[in-house]
Write a protein that holds these residues in place. Structure first.
Motif, mmCIF file in Angstrom:
data_model
loop_
_atom_site.group_PDB
_atom_site.id
_atom_site.type_symbol
_atom_site.label_atom_id
_atom_site.label_comp_id
_atom_site.label_asym_id
_atom_site.label_seq_id
_atom_site.Cartn_x
_atom_site.Cartn_y
_atom_site.Cartn_z
ATOM 1 N N SER A 47 0.606 -1.094 0.357
ATOM 2 C CA SER A 47 0.261 -0.071 0.035
ATOM 3 C C SER A 47 0.858 0.988 -0.319
ATOM 4 O O SER A 47 1.989 1.591 0.405
ATOM 5 C CB SER A 47 -0.964 0.161 1.050
ATOM 6 O OG SER A 47 0.006 0.251 2.356
ATOM 7 N N ALA A 48 0.057 2.387 -0.218
ATOM 8 C CA ALA A 48 1.055 3.509 -0.182
ATOM 9 C C ALA A 48 1.594 4.350 0.749
ATOM 10 O O ALA A 48 2.286 4.767 1.333
ATOM 11 C CB ALA A 48 -0.052 4.687 -1.088
ATOM 12 N N GLN A 51 4.545 1.842 1.580
ATOM 13 C CA GLN A 51 5.602 1.744 0.790
ATOM 14 C C GLN A 51 6.849 3.330 1.398
ATOM 15 O O GLN A 51 8.072 2.849 1.306
ATOM 16 C CB GLN A 51 5.013 2.455 -0.501
ATOM 17 C CG GLN A 51 4.784 1.447 -1.333
ATOM 18 C CD GLN A 51 4.508 1.628 -3.005
ATOM 19 O OE1 GLN A 51 4.759 2.901 -3.374
ATOM 20 N NE2 GLN A 51 4.114 0.090 -3.471
ATOM 21 N N SER A 52 5.577 4.219 1.866
ATOM 22 C CA SER A 52 5.888 5.402 2.600
ATOM 23 C C SER A 52 7.220 4.437 3.664
ATOM 24 O O SER A 52 7.954 6.009 3.620
ATOM 25 C CB SER A 52 5.372 6.441 2.924
ATOM 26 O OG SER A 52 5.439 7.217 3.725
#
Length: 282
Positions: A47-48, A51-52
């Protein structure tokens, strides 16, 4: 007189903590991070938010590790970030980044080879005769020592949909496994692991489940090689020892989590509990 292991761990963690507070954590540029994520499907599938978080964890990892290229190889930023992202993936759901990275406290060096490495080995047979031989390596994790990786294997991780391997994850799982001694496929388990009420109960649950799965996997590999049965999906190298089965299983768990859950329904819940990850969707 060598320092006790507990004091050595405390000293290194203290130094790393001070270093984290004093030295600014280098940023991984958006362009470099995007190239890395796009290269590896199992990172792109995160998911975003994940990843962050992985990006921040990888940046902190890079602050504490030193990369060396063997045979005059130049380790580029792209190579270093590709290794860092895969190495940190198992730590993603283990809380605050600096604390999660304590699992890798016991070494600094990462040696990257331009191709497979050839290691000279020796073993003694039952008669006491010492045999010398060479072993081809894609990676190696040394207890309280550096990690060696062959770049072509690092680069190829996750590219083949039928191949759920990542040499980086494999070797760093060995590092996690080694945190309570030598690698044996039984890493340190957190309190209350998988709903257990004691450390002994947790170890018993882990040992019984993994031993049964390992023996079943060895039988499948044997049937494939001796009698031509279908080869198992998991890398057959996992049949060589319990610690290798653990590392190979974890590779597959992170590279193709849904397929792993289908192939190993008894192991997936334990790995979900150990790595504090949500169950993979089919």
């Amino acid at each position: 007189m060598p320092a006790p292991a507990a004091f050595t761990r405390f000293l290194r963690r203290t130094v790393n903590g001070l270093r984290s507070r004093i030295a600014p954590v280098p940023q991984i540029s958006p362009e470099l991070w995007l190239r890395t994520v796009r290269q590896y499907p199992f990172l792109a599938a995160l998911s975003a938010e994940e990843q962050s978080k992985l990006r921040a964890l990888s940046a902190l990892f890079l602050q504490h590790k030193e990369f060396t290229g063997a045979h005059d190889m130049q380790v580029t930023d792209d190579m270093a970030v590709a290794i860092a992202a895969q190495a940190c993936l198992p730590l993603l759901h283990w809380g605050e980044p600096a604390k999660a990275l304590d699992w890798y406290y016991d070494f600094v060096g990462i040696v990257v080879h331009p191709a497979e490495a050839l290691a000279r080995r020796q073993s003694m047979d039952g008669s006491g005769v010492v045999h010398h031989y060479s072993q081809v390596l894609l990676g190696e994790a040394m207890e309280r020592g550096p990690v060696m990786l062959a770049w072509p294997a690092v680069e190829a991780a996750g590219q083949d949909p039928e191949d759920a391997t990542s040499v980086v994850i494999h070797e760093f799982i060995h590092k996690i496994d080694m945190q309570d001694g030598s690698a044996n496929g039984r890493p340190p388990l957190p309190a209350g692991f998988a709903g257990t009420t004691s450390a002994a109960q947790a170890r018993k649950l882990w040992a019984s489940t993994w031993t049964e799965a390992y023996e079943q996997f060895r039988e499948r590999v044997s049937m494939a090689y001796r009698f031509g049965a279908d080869k198992p999906w998991l890398n057959s190298y996992g049949a060589s020892a319990p610690e290798e089965f653990f590392a190979v299983a974890c590779e597959a768990y992170f590279v193709q989590p849904a397929r792993f859950a289908q192939e190993f329904p008894t192991l997936a819940p334990l790995l979900n509990a150990f790595f504090n990850r949500p169950a993979a969707s089919a």
